[in-house]
Write a protein that holds these residues in place. Structure first.
Motif, PDB file in Angstrom:
ATOM      1  N   GLN A 261      -5.047  -1.393   6.773  1.00  0.00           N
ATOM      2  CA  GLN A 261      -4.939  -2.804   7.161  1.00  0.00           C
ATOM      3  C   GLN A 261      -6.283  -3.347   7.628  1.00  0.00           C
ATOM      4  O   GLN A 261      -6.644  -4.486   7.323  1.00  0.00           O
ATOM      5  CB  GLN A 261      -3.903  -2.969   8.275  1.00  0.00           C
ATOM      6  N   THR A 262      -7.018  -2.523   8.365  1.00  0.00           N
ATOM      7  CA  THR A 262      -8.355  -2.927   8.832  1.00  0.00           C
ATOM      8  C   THR A 262      -9.272  -3.205   7.649  1.00  0.00           C
ATOM      9  O   THR A 262     -10.071  -4.150   7.672  1.00  0.00           O
ATOM     10  CB  THR A 262      -8.963  -1.824   9.725  1.00  0.00           C
ATOM     11  N   MET A 263      -9.155  -2.389   6.601  1.00  0.00           N
ATOM     12  CA  MET A 263      -9.946  -2.609   5.391  1.00  0.00           C
ATOM     13  C   MET A 263      -9.598  -3.956   4.765  1.00  0.00           C
ATOM     14  O   MET A 263     -10.478  -4.690   4.300  1.00  0.00           O
ATOM     15  CB  MET A 263      -9.686  -1.482   4.381  1.00  0.00           C
ATOM     16  N   ALA A 264      -8.299  -4.295   4.764  1.00  0.00           N
ATOM     17  CA  ALA A 264      -7.868  -5.576   4.190  1.00  0.00           C
ATOM     18  C   ALA A 264      -8.359  -6.754   5.027  1.00  0.00           C
ATOM     19  O   ALA A 264      -8.698  -7.816   4.500  1.00  0.00           O
ATOM     20  CB  ALA A 264      -6.340  -5.603   4.082  1.00  0.00           C
ATOM     21  N   LYS A 265      -8.420  -6.562   6.364  1.00  0.00           N
ATOM     22  CA  LYS A 265      -8.874  -7.638   7.252  1.00  0.00           C
ATOM     23  C   LYS A 265     -10.375  -7.894   7.147  1.00  0.00           C
ATOM     24  O   LYS A 265     -10.838  -8.984   7.448  1.00  0.00           O
ATOM     25  CB  LYS A 265      -8.513  -7.310   8.711  1.00  0.00           C
ATOM     26  N   SER A 266     -11.115  -6.884   6.733  1.00  0.00           N
ATOM     27  CA  SER A 266     -12.574  -7.019   6.683  1.00  0.00           C
ATOM     28  C   SER A 266     -13.100  -7.360   5.289  1.00  0.00           C
ATOM     29  O   SER A 266     -14.269  -7.705   5.139  1.00  0.00           O
ATOM     30  CB  SER A 266     -13.236  -5.723   7.172  1.00  0.00           C
ATOM     31  N   CYS A 302      10.675  -4.638   3.699  1.00  0.00           N
ATOM     32  CA  CYS A 302       9.848  -4.599   4.910  1.00  0.00           C
ATOM     33  C   CYS A 302       9.106  -3.273   5.014  1.00  0.00           C
ATOM     34  O   CYS A 302       7.895  -3.237   5.255  1.00  0.00           O
ATOM     35  CB  CYS A 302      10.720  -4.830   6.147  1.00  0.00           C
ATOM     36  N   ALA A 303       9.829  -2.163   4.826  1.00  0.00           N
ATOM     37  CA  ALA A 303       9.189  -0.849   4.867  1.00  0.00           C
ATOM     38  C   ALA A 303       8.200  -0.701   3.722  1.00  0.00           C
ATOM     39  O   ALA A 303       7.132  -0.102   3.876  1.00  0.00           O
ATOM     40  CB  ALA A 303      10.259   0.248   4.797  1.00  0.00           C
ATOM     41  N   LEU A 304       8.538  -1.270   2.574  1.00  0.00           N
ATOM     42  CA  LEU A 304       7.645  -1.210   1.411  1.00  0.00           C
ATOM     43  C   LEU A 304       6.347  -1.964   1.694  1.00  0.00           C
ATOM     44  O   LEU A 304       5.250  -1.478   1.393  1.00  0.00           O
ATOM     45  CB  LEU A 304       8.354  -1.814   0.200  1.00  0.00           C
ATOM     46  N   ALA A 305       6.468  -3.152   2.300  1.00  0.00           N
ATOM     47  CA  ALA A 305       5.272  -3.946   2.642  1.00  0.00           C
ATOM     48  C   ALA A 305       4.407  -3.210   3.663  1.00  0.00           C
ATOM     49  O   ALA A 305       3.175  -3.241   3.584  1.00  0.00           O
ATOM     50  CB  ALA A 305       5.695  -5.309   3.177  1.00  0.00           C
ATOM     51  N   ARG A 306       5.053  -2.535   4.614  1.00  0.00           N
ATOM     52  CA  ARG A 306       4.283  -1.730   5.576  1.00  0.00           C
ATOM     53  C   ARG A 306       3.579  -0.580   4.858  1.00  0.00           C
ATOM     54  O   ARG A 306       2.449  -0.227   5.193  1.00  0.00           O
ATOM     55  CB  ARG A 306       5.208  -1.192   6.676  1.00  0.00           C
ATOM     56  N   GLY A 307       4.259   0.006   3.876  1.00  0.00           N
ATOM     57  CA  GLY A 307       3.664   1.102   3.110  1.00  0.00           C
ATOM     58  C   GLY A 307       2.461   0.668   2.298  1.00  0.00           C
ATOM     59  O   GLY A 307       1.562   1.470   2.040  1.00  0.00           O
ATOM     60  N   PHE A 308       2.444  -0.598   1.894  1.00  0.00           N
ATOM     61  CA  PHE A 308       1.290  -1.162   1.185  1.00  0.00           C
ATOM     62  C   PHE A 308       0.237  -1.679   2.159  1.00  0.00           C
ATOM     63  O   PHE A 308      -0.793  -2.196   1.729  1.00  0.00           O
ATOM     64  CB  PHE A 308       1.736  -2.303   0.268  1.00  0.00           C
ATOM     65  N   ALA A 309       0.519  -1.565   3.461  1.00  0.00           N
ATOM     66  CA  ALA A 309      -0.392  -2.031   4.522  1.00  0.00           C
ATOM     67  C   ALA A 309      -0.698  -3.520   4.383  1.00  0.00           C
ATOM     68  O   ALA A 309      -1.825  -3.957   4.609  1.00  0.00           O
ATOM     69  CB  ALA A 309      -1.687  -1.219   4.520  1.00  0.00           C
ATOM     70  N   LEU A 310       0.313  -4.316   4.040  1.00  0.00           N
ATOM     71  CA  LEU A 310       0.118  -5.756   3.869  1.00  0.00           C
ATOM     72  C   LEU A 310      -0.043  -6.440   5.219  1.00  0.00           C
ATOM     73  O   LEU A 310       0.548  -6.029   6.213  1.00  0.00           O
ATOM     74  CB  LEU A 310       1.298  -6.380   3.127  1.00  0.00           C
ATOM     75  N   LEU A 311      -0.840  -7.501   5.227  1.00  0.00           N
ATOM     76  CA  LEU A 311      -1.026  -8.298   6.444  1.00  0.00           C
ATOM     77  C   LEU A 311       0.071  -9.350   6.568  1.00  0.00           C
ATOM     78  O   LEU A 311       0.384  -9.809   7.665  1.00  0.00           O
ATOM     79  CB  LEU A 311      -2.397  -8.976   6.419  1.00  0.00           C
ATOM     80  N   LYS A 312       0.638  -9.749   5.418  1.00  0.00           N
ATOM     81  CA  LYS A 312       1.746 -10.704   5.412  1.00  0.00           C
ATOM     82  C   LYS A 312       2.555 -10.489   4.144  1.00  0.00           C
ATOM     83  O   LYS A 312       2.097  -9.833   3.207  1.00  0.00           O
ATOM     84  CB  LYS A 312       1.230 -12.149   5.482  1.00  0.00           C
ATOM     85  N   MET A 313       3.763 -11.032   4.119  1.00  0.00           N
ATOM     86  CA  MET A 313       4.618 -10.904   2.939  1.00  0.00           C
ATOM     87  C   MET A 313       4.180 -11.913   1.885  1.00  0.00           C
ATOM     88  O   MET A 313       3.939 -13.084   2.204  1.00  0.00           O
ATOM     89  CB  MET A 313       6.089 -11.154   3.299  1.00  0.00           C
ATOM     90  N   PRO A 314       4.065 -11.491   0.640  1.00  0.00           N
ATOM     91  CA  PRO A 314       3.708 -12.449  -0.417  1.00  0.00           C
ATOM     92  C   PRO A 314       4.910 -13.298  -0.804  1.00  0.00           C
ATOM     93  O   PRO A 314       6.051 -12.941  -0.509  1.00  0.00           O
ATOM     94  CB  PRO A 314       3.285 -11.542  -1.578  1.00  0.00           C
TER      95      PRO A 314
END
Length: 444
Positions: A261-266, A302-314
């Motif tokens: 997630q940190t990688m996605a935020k940066s 929800c668990a799938l989105a967490r597994g993809f380390a998403l910052l928000k739901m598409p």
């Protein structure tokens, strides 16, 4: 090529002396819709020939092709030495086939831990879509240090041969790929075939596994399954004669998702890759051929989105009306995430500026439209006064008070048009009950 006779290519004449015709991956040729083309080609070839069709998985469609194109067909099944002819297992005994059941938000952690433990070995990691390869390929470059990680998929046009050749030469490494690498590919000494996403059809499972345990070598294959997909094991055993054993001794205690997630935020590129990967995964899942087991409605999004380390739901049609109370989006404005690539970020900022200018222009237009509302009101008032004036001129019974009101409102309208008063002042004076202000207007 048969039809290009005008270009000086006489392929029809050249094949008159053809002795042997080979169709490799025959079942897949039919799956891809080439049956009509193949039958047309067969029509150009001499009837007296030897024809061989090869595939690790033969289907009924191949039988149909045999009847259409061959005389006196004979089916030959190749068995490995020392295995009884009555054995029904399709995969070689030198191949150890495993499965691992894990939750959607644990899958990536298990993959990273597994690859870290086997850094000195050579791995193929299969994903269902090109977007997933792009996303997880970049992620594994960061999470599995001191190991060559390469990515390859069908949308790569020019780099594929170079990447494939380079990976073949490696003694150890990771190739993240789609089913473009499932058939007709020989890579020496692959230790593990990891199927992060089960393939869309059962025959592809056998072909993926076939990238290891080749030419007398030992090999291993592991498929990651969600709890709701565990019945796929029995299905493969019956449908593909491919038995699997559970890898129940492998444990994972490290959570790598916060770092992802940190990688996605940066880096905006990583954020966008994750969103595209999630969307493509869900869409591919909804088209799975074995849809009695792989049912998109049973997915825990929800668990799938967490597994993809998403910052928000598409936003996508498949998620419409779903409950996402178990997913907590990151408290960040995703529009503010910059690209690490300075040129891309510069281009993005330029685009954002152009978009803002366009929106400002539209806002001014909308303001003008809003302004016209009051003008329409003024127009109505003016029309009303003009009607009163006409009545007065025609000798109607309008009294002097009405005429004074008419003159008062007309003067206000002129002031508004010249910009001497605001619309707010105009409205206020127009609705004032007393006419004392009207007297002052007259004096002015």
């Amino acid at each position: 090529m048969f039809r290009r006779q005008a270009d000086g290519l006489d392929l029809i004449g050249a094949v008159k002396t053809l002795d042997v015709l080979i169709l490799d991956e025959a079942d897949r040729l039919l799956d891809l819709g080439f049956e009509a083309s193949i039958n047309t080609i067969l029509g150009y070839l001499p009837k007296q020939r030897r024809t061989g069709l090869f595939s690790a998985t033969q289907t009924q469609e191949v039988e149909n092709l045999l009847r259409a194109g061959l005389r006196n067909p004979v089916r030959i099944t190749v068995k490995e030495k020392g295995v009884a002819a009555t054995s029904t297992q399709k995969t070689p005994t030198r191949l150890q086939n495993y499965y691992l059941v894990c939750k959607p938000d644990e899958k990536f952690n298990y993959l990273v831990s597994f690859l870290r433990q086997k850094k000195k070995e050579k791995h193929l990691v299969f994903f269902s879509t090109c977007a997933c390869v792009e996303y997880y390929g970049k992620a594994l470059e960061t999470f599995v240090k001191n190991v060559k990680v390469m990515s390859i998929h069908g949308k790569m046009k020019h780099k594929r041969n170079r990447i494939f050749t380079e990976f073949r030469k490696l003694e150890s490494g990771i190739l993240v790929c789609t089913d473009v690498m499932a058939r007709g590919i020989d890579i020496p000494e692959v230790n593990w075939v990891l199927q992060y996403d089960p393939p869309s059809n059962a025959s592809a499972f056998v072909h993926r596994c076939g990238r290891t345990a080749r030419i007398g070598n030992q090999g291993n294959a592991l498929v990651f399954l969600l709890p709701m997909e565990e019945s796929y094991v029995n299905f493969l055993s019956i449908n593909q004669k491919c038995p699997l054993q559970e890898m129940d001794d492998f444990k994972c205690t490290v959570d790598h998702l916060p770092k992802l997630q940190t990688m996605a935020k940066s880096d905006r590129a990583m954020f966008e890759r994750g969103m595209k990967a999630f969307v493509s995964y869900v869409q591919a899942y909804s088209k799975h051929e074995c849809n009695l087991i792989f049912r998109v409605k049973d997915l825990d999004f929800c668990a799938l989105a967490r597994g993809f380390a998403l910052l928000k739901m598409p936003r996508m049609p498949e998620l419409r009306g779903k409950d996402f109370s178990d997913f907590v989006p990151m408290p960040i404005d995703t529009d503010s995430i910059p690209y690490k690539d300075k040129n891309r970020e510069k281009q993005r900022q330029k685009m954002l500026l152009e978009r803002k200018q366009k929106q400002d222009g539209e806002s001014r237009k909308n303001f003008a439209k809003n302004k016209s509302w009051s003008k329409q009101k003024v127009k109505k008032e003016k029309k009303k006064k003009m009607a009163l004036k006409r009545k007065h001129e025609e000798g109607s019974d309008i009294d002097d008070e009405d005429l004074n009101e008419l003159l008062h409102d007309t003067r206000l309208l002129k002031k508004l048009k010249k910009g001497k008063i605001t619309e707010e002042e105009f409205e206020k004076r127009l609705t004032t009950a007393g006419r004392s202000e009207g007297g002052s207007d007259a004096s002015e």
